[in-house]
Design a protein around this motif. Structure first.
Motif, mmCIF file in Angstrom:
data_model
loop_
_atom_site.group_PDB
_atom_site.id
_atom_site.type_symbol
_atom_site.label_atom_id
_atom_site.label_comp_id
_atom_site.label_asym_id
_atom_site.label_seq_id
_atom_site.Cartn_x
_atom_site.Cartn_y
_atom_site.Cartn_z
ATOM 1 N N GLY A 197 0.794 -1.222 0.000
ATOM 2 C CA GLY A 197 0.000 0.000 0.000
ATOM 3 C C GLY A 197 0.827 1.273 0.000
ATOM 4 N N PHE A 198 2.147 1.162 0.124
ATOM 5 C CA PHE A 198 3.006 2.344 0.143
ATOM 6 C C PHE A 198 3.870 2.376 -1.115
ATOM 7 N N HIS A 199 4.081 3.588 -1.621
ATOM 8 C CA HIS A 199 4.813 3.756 -2.872
ATOM 9 C C HIS A 199 5.852 4.862 -2.730
ATOM 10 N N LEU A 200 6.947 4.687 -3.448
ATOM 11 C CA LEU A 200 7.994 5.700 -3.450
ATOM 12 C C LEU A 200 7.574 6.874 -4.325
ATOM 13 N N LEU A 201 8.055 8.055 -3.966
ATOM 14 C CA LEU A 201 7.899 9.210 -4.829
ATOM 15 C C LEU A 201 8.825 9.045 -6.036
ATOM 16 N N PRO A 202 8.586 9.785 -7.126
ATOM 17 C CA PRO A 202 9.446 9.648 -8.309
ATOM 18 C C PRO A 202 10.920 9.927 -8.030
ATOM 19 N N ALA A 203 11.217 10.811 -7.095
ATOM 20 C CA ALA A 203 12.612 11.133 -6.781
ATOM 21 C C ALA A 203 13.232 10.038 -5.929
ATOM 22 N N GLY A 204 14.487 9.688 -6.246
ATOM 23 C CA GLY A 204 15.216 8.718 -5.445
ATOM 24 C C GLY A 204 14.937 7.288 -5.882
ATOM 25 N N PRO A 205 15.403 6.323 -5.061
ATOM 26 C CA PRO A 205 16.160 6.493 -3.823
ATOM 27 C C PRO A 205 17.518 7.174 -4.045
ATOM 28 N N LYS A 206 18.080 7.688 -2.953
ATOM 29 C CA LYS A 206 19.413 8.286 -2.943
ATOM 30 C C LYS A 206 20.346 7.360 -2.175
ATOM 31 N N ILE A 207 21.637 7.434 -2.494
ATOM 32 C CA ILE A 207 22.586 6.550 -1.826
ATOM 33 C C ILE A 207 23.945 7.233 -1.690
ATOM 34 N N THR A 208 24.622 6.918 -0.597
ATOM 35 C CA THR A 208 26.011 7.334 -0.401
ATOM 36 C C THR A 208 26.732 6.173 0.256
ATOM 37 N N GLY A 209 28.026 6.033 -0.026
ATOM 38 C CA GLY A 209 28.738 4.923 0.593
ATOM 39 C C GLY A 209 30.070 4.635 -0.049
ATOM 40 N N ARG A 210 30.683 3.557 0.390
ATOM 41 C CA ARG A 210 32.016 3.197 -0.089
ATOM 42 C C ARG A 210 32.239 1.694 0.001
ATOM 43 N N LEU A 211 33.105 1.203 -0.849
ATOM 44 C CA LEU A 211 33.487 -0.198 -0.858
ATOM 45 C C LEU A 211 34.992 -0.316 -0.655
ATOM 46 N N SER A 212 35.411 -1.437 -0.112
ATOM 47 C CA SER A 212 36.841 -1.748 0.020
ATOM 48 C C SER A 212 36.977 -3.255 -0.069
ATOM 49 N N ALA A 213 38.189 -3.725 -0.321
ATOM 50 C CA ALA A 213 38.398 -5.168 -0.482
ATOM 51 C C ALA A 213 39.612 -5.624 0.312
ATOM 52 N N ARG A 214 39.578 -6.883 0.720
ATOM 53 C CA ARG A 214 40.689 -7.480 1.455
ATOM 54 C C ARG A 214 40.725 -8.983 1.149
ATOM 55 N N PRO A 215 41.844 -9.617 1.327
ATOM 56 C CA PRO A 215 41.897 -11.059 1.087
ATOM 57 C C PRO A 215 41.142 -11.823 2.157
ATOM 58 N N GLY A 216 40.497 -12.904 1.769
ATOM 59 C CA GLY A 216 39.850 -13.794 2.721
ATOM 60 C C GLY A 216 40.661 -15.064 2.832
ATOM 61 N N GLY A 217 39.990 -16.192 2.856
ATOM 62 C CA GLY A 217 40.710 -17.456 2.841
ATOM 63 C C GLY A 217 41.212 -17.764 1.448
ATOM 64 N N GLU A 218 41.729 -18.955 1.269
ATOM 65 C CA GLU A 218 42.227 -19.353 -0.048
ATOM 66 C C GLU A 218 41.086 -19.315 -1.059
ATOM 67 N N GLY A 219 41.319 -18.599 -2.167
ATOM 68 C CA GLY A 219 40.306 -18.490 -3.205
ATOM 69 C C GLY A 219 39.135 -17.607 -2.834
ATOM 70 N N GLU A 220 39.308 -16.734 -1.845
ATOM 71 C CA GLU A 220 38.224 -15.858 -1.383
ATOM 72 C C GLU A 220 38.669 -14.406 -1.345
ATOM 73 N N LEU A 221 37.839 -13.528 -1.895
ATOM 74 C CA LEU A 221 38.026 -12.085 -1.794
ATOM 75 C C LEU A 221 36.833 -11.523 -1.027
ATOM 76 N N VAL A 222 37.094 -10.693 -0.030
ATOM 77 C CA VAL A 222 36.029 -10.103 0.784
ATOM 78 C C VAL A 222 35.876 -8.630 0.416
ATOM 79 N N VAL A 223 34.675 -8.235 0.067
ATOM 80 C CA VAL A 223 34.364 -6.835 -0.223
ATOM 81 C C VAL A 223 33.529 -6.289 0.923
#
Length: 340
Positions: A197-223
């Protein structure tokens, strides 16, 4: 017999539309002040009758007079409205709301309109993952955030097909049933659904943020992903809208994604996982009953009977990724504190 025309409700000042609008605003200012002072989970019952009583009592304590205001009288979004030139750190108590620009005078007013606005470092070799593989991992996580939190097909339409298609085969088999089971709120650890029953207005959504990466276990990359999504809801028949806090919802996330390669992992495990981590996120302001079921609904929809949640201990931390994740959003606990 007493002449009913002489009653206080017929006093010229109370009948003046400008005074009525101002007195109504004063009532909501007082409501929000109480909301901010309330302890976590406290509810304030405000009914239409209570608002009328405030308007009547207001005659005895306040007489409208012309002053130099930074806002205009009239409908929301009329010419002359003031938009903050610097990004606010918290939501305003009272502000004109233009439904075509619902993020004005909020921390999200200058945020990006898509996940392309997320800050991503230049890809470089990490462990056994080449720079190209790291860049591919960043792209997949951005696509996952878009498909799970931003795309209107999932938020309004509850369509999770694009989100599930991004996951590894085994992860898709695990998460799919969780998203399909709406009897529990566990799905909200992965995707954002607007309440029915609820709807978004035409504007948005808006977003802000950042990503980074590091090694995980063997054969794994963690973001690692840290981001905030802002949603603006159509108020529909609810009103009056006296602040962006009535219709805007901010959801802060802090989560990890893993990308596995085959070998060493079996083919069904190769690819992207759903997000996991100790903090699935906090949101504010929000309608608490809807949030308890895992859904998003604007605070204005519960304003008549509840505060819709009191602010987190530090409201600014909901919007500012450089501050620690808030520990509560003012509602009773409603969503998983960890996923995976």
């Amino acid at each position: 017999m007493e002449d009913n025309d002489n009653g206080i409700e017929n006093h010229p000042d109370l009948m003046d539309p400008d005074w009525q609008r101002h007195a109504e605003k004063e009532a909501w200012v007082e409501l929000r002040t109480k909301r901010r002072r309330a302890r976590r989970g406290r509810r304030l019952a405000w009914t239409a009758a209570a608002l009328v009583a405030v308007l009547a009592v207001g005659f005895g304590i306040y007489r409208w007079r012309t002053t130099d205001h930074n806002e205009t009288n009239g409908a929301a979004g009329t010419p002359g409205d003031v938009v903050a030139t610097t990004k606010p750190s918290v939501l305003p108590e009272i502000a004109r709301v233009d439904l075509a620009r619902p993020f004005d005078n909020t921390p999200a007013q200058s945020w990006a309109d898509s996940v392309d606005g997320l800050t991503v470092p230049a890809a470089e070799k990490i462990g056994t993952f080449s720079a190209a593989q790291v860049q591919s991992a960043y792209d997949k996580v951005k696509q996952s955030i878009n498909a799970g939190q931003v795309d209107r097909r999932v938020v309004e339409g509850h369509d999770t097909s694009a989100y599930l298609a991004l996951l590894s085969s085994r992860e898709r088999d695990r998460v799919g049933p969780i998203l399909a089971d709406r009897s529990k709120n566990t799905f909200s650890a992965y995707v954002a659904f607007a309440a029915d029953g609820f709807h978004l207005l035409p504007a948005g959504p808006k977003i802000t943020g950042r990503l980074s990466a590091r090694p995980g276990g063997e054969g794994e990359l963690v973001v690692h992903a840290e981001y905030v999504v802002a949603y603006a809801f159509d108020p529909g028949s609810y009103g009056p809208v006296t602040s962006p806090a009535d219709i805007d919802i901010f959801w802060r996330h802090q989560e990890d994604y893993s990308i596995f390669t085959s070998p060493p992992y079996v083919k069904s495990d190769a690819g992207l996982t759903a997000p996991y981590g100790p903090n699935s996120g906090e949101m504010y302001p929000v309608a608490c009953r809807a949030a308890g079921a895992g859904y998003l609904a604007p605070w204005i929809s519960e304003r008549a009977t509840t505060t819709g949640g009191t602010p987190a201990t530090n409201e600014a931390a909901i919007y500012d990724l450089d501050q620690p994740m808030p520990t509560d959003d003012g509602c009773e606990p409603h969503s998983p504190t960890s996923t995976g």
